[in-house]
Design a protein around this motif. Sequence first.
Motif, PDB file in Angstrom:
ATOM      1  N   ILE A 102       0.870  -1.179   0.000  1.00  0.00           N
ATOM      2  CA  ILE A 102       0.000   0.000   0.000  1.00  0.00           C
ATOM      3  C   ILE A 102       0.908   1.230   0.000  1.00  0.00           C
ATOM      4  N   PRO A 103       1.126   1.849  -1.149  1.00  0.00           N
ATOM      5  CA  PRO A 103       2.131   2.916  -1.263  1.00  0.00           C
ATOM      6  C   PRO A 103       1.846   4.131  -0.387  1.00  0.00           C
ATOM      7  N   GLU A 104       0.575   4.422  -0.134  1.00  0.00           N
ATOM      8  CA  GLU A 104       0.240   5.583   0.695  1.00  0.00           C
ATOM      9  C   GLU A 104       0.811   5.440   2.113  1.00  0.00           C
ATOM     10  N   LEU A 105       0.977   4.201   2.554  1.00  0.00           N
ATOM     11  CA  LEU A 105       1.512   3.946   3.900  1.00  0.00           C
ATOM     12  C   LEU A 105       3.014   3.684   3.876  1.00  0.00           C
ATOM     13  N   ALA A 106       3.501   3.116   2.803  1.00  0.00           N
ATOM     14  CA  ALA A 106       4.900   2.691   2.746  1.00  0.00           C
ATOM     15  C   ALA A 106       5.853   3.797   2.308  1.00  0.00           C
ATOM     16  N   SER A 107       5.361   4.773   1.557  1.00  0.00           N
ATOM     17  CA  SER A 107       6.220   5.836   1.031  1.00  0.00           C
ATOM     18  C   SER A 107       6.484   6.898   2.093  1.00  0.00           C
ATOM     19  N   ALA A 108       7.697   7.398   2.137  1.00  0.00           N
ATOM     20  CA  ALA A 108       8.051   8.430   3.116  1.00  0.00           C
ATOM     21  C   ALA A 108       7.218   9.694   2.915  1.00  0.00           C
ATOM     22  N   GLU A 109       7.030  10.073   1.662  1.00  0.00           N
ATOM     23  CA  GLU A 109       6.294  11.297   1.319  1.00  0.00           C
ATOM     24  C   GLU A 109       5.178  10.940   0.339  1.00  0.00           C
ATOM     25  N   VAL A 110       3.991  11.470   0.613  1.00  0.00           N
ATOM     26  CA  VAL A 110       2.819  11.127  -0.194  1.00  0.00           C
ATOM     27  C   VAL A 110       2.238  12.408  -0.798  1.00  0.00           C
ATOM     28  N   PRO A 111       2.257  12.573  -2.108  1.00  0.00           N
ATOM     29  CA  PRO A 111       1.672  13.767  -2.724  1.00  0.00           C
ATOM     30  C   PRO A 111       0.167  13.836  -2.469  1.00  0.00           C
ATOM     31  N   PHE A 112      -0.319  15.041  -2.195  1.00  0.00           N
ATOM     32  CA  PHE A 112      -1.758  15.214  -2.005  1.00  0.00           C
ATOM     33  C   PHE A 112      -2.538  14.608  -3.174  1.00  0.00           C
ATOM     34  N   ALA A 113      -2.058  14.838  -4.400  1.00  0.00           N
ATOM     35  CA  ALA A 113      -2.800  14.452  -5.604  1.00  0.00           C
ATOM     36  C   ALA A 113      -2.941  12.941  -5.752  1.00  0.00           C
ATOM     37  N   SER A 114      -2.130  12.160  -5.019  1.00  0.00           N
ATOM     38  CA  SER A 114      -2.205  10.704  -5.154  1.00  0.00           C
ATOM     39  C   SER A 114      -3.263  10.086  -4.248  1.00  0.00           C
ATOM     40  N   LEU A 115      -3.877  10.896  -3.387  1.00  0.00           N
ATOM     41  CA  LEU A 115      -4.868  10.387  -2.447  1.00  0.00           C
ATOM     42  C   LEU A 115      -6.267  10.434  -3.050  1.00  0.00           C
ATOM     43  N   PRO A 116      -7.203   9.651  -2.517  1.00  0.00           N
ATOM     44  CA  PRO A 116      -8.568   9.633  -3.060  1.00  0.00           C
ATOM     45  C   PRO A 116      -9.184  11.030  -3.098  1.00  0.00           C
ATOM     46  N   GLY A 117      -9.688  11.422  -4.260  1.00  0.00           N
ATOM     47  CA  GLY A 117     -10.293  12.733  -4.422  1.00  0.00           C
ATOM     48  C   GLY A 117      -9.310  13.852  -4.651  1.00  0.00           C
ATOM     49  N   SER A 118      -8.007  13.538  -4.685  1.00  0.00           N
ATOM     50  CA  SER A 118      -6.952  14.551  -4.879  1.00  0.00           C
ATOM     51  C   SER A 118      -7.169  15.786  -4.009  1.00  0.00           C
ATOM     52  N   PRO A 119      -7.245  15.622  -2.674  1.00  0.00           N
ATOM     53  CA  PRO A 119      -7.494  16.789  -1.807  1.00  0.00           C
ATOM     54  C   PRO A 119      -6.342  17.777  -1.863  1.00  0.00           C
TER      55      PRO A 119
END
Length: 244
Positions: A102-119
């Motif tokens: 699950i990259p959202e949890l494993a990556s050190a930095e998570v771009p806003f745009a990669s999250l559901p709904g691109s908040p």
Amino acid sequence: MREVRNSLTFANLLDDAALLSLEHQLHLEEVLAEHSWHVNLKQPLFEFTGDRTITCTAFHLLGTAAPGPASWLWAWANPSGFPEAVVSASERVRDFGRQHDIPELASAEVPFASLPGSPSVPHVVAGLLTEAAKTVTGHWTSYNGEAGGGTRAAFLVEHPDFHLPAPEPVRVIRVIQQALADLSLTDHRRALRAYAAGRGLGAEFDDREGRLTGPGFEVVVDLDAYGRVTAIKAGLPSPDGPTP
């Protein structure tokens, strides 16, 4: 042989957390009322002040959502070097993310745009990552606050006063109704099952109906062909007790 990949997703974790997290946050609002908060990450110390002071028995920095880079930075990857006790929960989330791809949890930095709904709003981003972290860690009360320059810092906080009371019919119905109205649930059936498990409620589902049962009450939901809740019916105990 064809590789079998893990089917657990970030969206699944959000659904699993949704209702139980909502109830904990509603309870936290009632406990704190008007308040201020203070954190010392080096000491470490996290406390709320208001009508009375609540010093958390433990707290966990999950990460920060910053508007400049438009990204979330997990606490374990923060170069500031916080104490292990403060960042250990974020490390558990990282390890879970790597295990389940699950990259959202494993990556050190998570771009806003990669999250559901691109908040694009930091507190919304902090909320999404915190919800997933709750499912992984089993810590259900969270707090996020301004950390300067529009950045939001997200914490999991612990104190006996933050524990939920026993499930009560009106409260359970309120949580379900508010979750369906206000939260972006991907799988209603999954979210309700997870809530029932977390609150020790009975749960039975078929293709068109779900039933949650607790001491003296039951909540029945109608489901459409896509598994979405279309109606809620509740049976509550009579204030005068059972009819003879």
